[in-house]
Design a protein around this motif. Structure first.
Motif, mmCIF file in Angstrom:
data_model
loop_
_atom_site.group_PDB
_atom_site.id
_atom_site.type_symbol
_atom_site.label_atom_id
_atom_site.label_comp_id
_atom_site.label_asym_id
_atom_site.label_seq_id
_atom_site.Cartn_x
_atom_site.Cartn_y
_atom_site.Cartn_z
ATOM 1 N N VAL A 15 0.523 -1.156 0.082
ATOM 2 C CA VAL A 15 0.162 -0.284 0.485
ATOM 3 C C VAL A 15 0.517 1.527 0.028
ATOM 4 N N THR A 16 1.084 1.889 -1.006
ATOM 5 C CA THR A 16 1.585 3.546 -0.889
ATOM 6 C C THR A 16 0.909 4.435 0.025
ATOM 7 N N PRO A 17 2.289 5.305 0.907
ATOM 8 C CA PRO A 17 2.062 5.898 2.221
ATOM 9 C C PRO A 17 0.177 6.580 1.622
ATOM 10 N N LEU A 18 -0.392 7.199 1.912
ATOM 11 C CA LEU A 18 -1.247 7.919 2.326
ATOM 12 C C LEU A 18 -0.296 9.361 2.105
ATOM 13 N N ARG A 19 -0.284 10.407 1.542
ATOM 14 C CA ARG A 19 -0.207 11.871 1.393
ATOM 15 C C ARG A 19 -0.937 12.621 1.761
ATOM 16 N N SER A 20 -0.305 14.310 1.954
ATOM 17 C CA SER A 20 -1.594 14.872 2.474
ATOM 18 C C SER A 20 -1.897 15.569 0.915
ATOM 19 N N PRO A 21 -2.740 16.427 0.535
ATOM 20 C CA PRO A 21 -2.856 18.011 -0.445
ATOM 21 C C PRO A 21 -1.583 18.667 0.348
ATOM 22 N N LEU A 22 -0.286 19.119 1.071
ATOM 23 C CA LEU A 22 0.086 19.785 1.741
ATOM 24 C C LEU A 22 1.752 19.077 1.925
ATOM 25 N N PRO A 120 -35.268 11.969 10.609
ATOM 26 C CA PRO A 120 -34.678 12.325 9.229
ATOM 27 C C PRO A 120 -33.039 13.399 9.454
ATOM 28 N N VAL A 121 -31.537 12.448 8.359
ATOM 29 C CA VAL A 121 -30.351 12.984 9.171
ATOM 30 C C VAL A 121 -29.546 12.374 7.479
ATOM 31 N N SER A 122 -28.842 13.588 7.847
ATOM 32 C CA SER A 122 -27.939 13.455 6.225
ATOM 33 C C SER A 122 -26.845 13.739 6.486
ATOM 34 N N VAL A 123 -25.768 12.779 7.120
ATOM 35 C CA VAL A 123 -24.568 12.831 7.299
ATOM 36 C C VAL A 123 -23.084 11.840 6.398
ATOM 37 N N ILE A 124 -22.266 12.850 5.593
ATOM 38 C CA ILE A 124 -22.206 13.272 4.176
ATOM 39 C C ILE A 124 -20.036 13.005 4.611
ATOM 40 N N ASP A 125 -19.971 11.898 4.773
ATOM 41 C CA ASP A 125 -18.118 11.941 5.379
ATOM 42 C C ASP A 125 -17.195 12.645 4.111
ATOM 43 N N VAL A 126 -16.926 14.285 4.406
ATOM 44 C CA VAL A 126 -16.031 14.952 3.764
ATOM 45 C C VAL A 126 -15.043 14.962 3.943
ATOM 46 N N SER A 127 -14.416 13.828 4.804
ATOM 47 C CA SER A 127 -12.869 14.068 5.356
ATOM 48 C C SER A 127 -11.899 14.506 4.224
ATOM 49 N N ALA A 128 -12.136 13.636 2.692
ATOM 50 C CA ALA A 128 -10.930 13.559 1.969
ATOM 51 C C ALA A 128 -11.378 14.941 0.874
ATOM 52 N N GLN A 129 -12.609 15.732 1.543
ATOM 53 C CA GLN A 129 -12.763 16.819 0.459
ATOM 54 C C GLN A 129 -11.711 18.394 1.063
ATOM 55 N N ARG A 130 -11.344 18.384 2.029
ATOM 56 C CA ARG A 130 -10.715 19.569 2.498
ATOM 57 C C ARG A 130 -9.763 18.524 3.237
ATOM 58 N N THR A 131 -8.864 19.964 3.523
ATOM 59 C CA THR A 131 -7.345 19.862 3.837
ATOM 60 C C THR A 131 -7.274 21.305 5.363
ATOM 61 N N THR A 132 -6.690 21.214 6.184
ATOM 62 C CA THR A 132 -7.154 22.286 7.146
ATOM 63 C C THR A 132 -5.147 22.893 6.970
ATOM 64 N N ALA A 193 -5.573 24.107 -1.925
ATOM 65 C CA ALA A 193 -4.834 23.882 -1.287
ATOM 66 C C ALA A 193 -3.212 24.069 -1.804
ATOM 67 N N GLY A 194 -2.903 23.773 -1.994
ATOM 68 C CA GLY A 194 -1.307 24.378 -3.311
ATOM 69 C C GLY A 194 -1.835 25.761 -3.444
#
Length: 208
Positions: A15-22, A120-132, A193-194
């Protein structure tokens, strides 16, 4: 570190190491922090768990979710509630962003859905959408003011405040951390992000 230690072997595949957007500008951010003499600190906080949650703020699900997370969802516009490692940002009358430690998104989503039950509830994983990006230091307000139209004075945009706004022509979610010296979170889409990191480094030149 901008990279997570995910370099491992599954079966016969590595597995290739996960790299952050920055990850490619981590050294530049660190160098700017060092040469500023503490006036500005720039760093990426990669891989934070981020869930977009929508539900009726006045319905039973809101209270149930708050109890399950041990954190009441903020009801005042553009405010933040924090409990332990979990932070809830108000994005709209029925919308919040939950931010937690890296890797916690599945557990967090499960807790929200179980607490809401049949409501009724909406839960969406957006972890990969943004960095901080973390922006701190005595001149953090001045640096961000170069490209943000909001009044960022602590009396106006102090600890516990957040806003969806633009910074350097980039859409971001800006969060004033719990204490003035804690600075700001700048949540930005990974694809921008860049660009935003380059803008911050250029704007920080006068403090370096």
């Amino acid at each position: 570190m901008a990279d997570t230690p995910l370099d491992t072997t599954i079966g016969t595949s590595r597995v290739t190491p996960l790299r952050s957007p920055l990850s490619h500008v981590a050294d530049r951010l660190a160098a700017a922090t060092r040469t500023s003499g503490g006036a500005i600190r720039l760093a990426e906080l990669p891989f934070l768990a981020q869930l977009n949650v929508r539900l009726d703020a006045k319905g039973p699900a809101a209270e149930a979710v708050g109890l399950a997370l041990d954190l009441q969802l903020p009801l005042q516009p553009n405010t933040v509630v924090r409990a332990g490692e979990l932070t809830a940002l108000w994005l709209g009358p029925d919308e919040w962003l939950l931010v937690g430690p890296p890797g916690g998104e599945r557990d967090l989503e499960s807790r929200v859905r179980e607490a809401a039950g049949d409501e009724p509830v909406s839960v969406i994983d957006v972890s990969a959408q943004r960095t901080t990006l973390l922006v701190t230091g005595p001149h953090a307000h001045d640096l961000l003011a170069h490209g943000c139209s909001l009044d960022l004075h602590p009396r106006v945009f102090g600890p516990g405040r957040c806003a969806q706004t633009t910074l350097g022509r980039t859409q971001v979610v800006l969060v004033a951390r719990d204490e003035p010296r804690a600075g700001f979170w700048v949540l930005v889409r990974s694809t921008f992000a860049g660009y935003l990191a380059d803008w911050l480094l250029d704007a920080a030149t006068e403090y370096i």
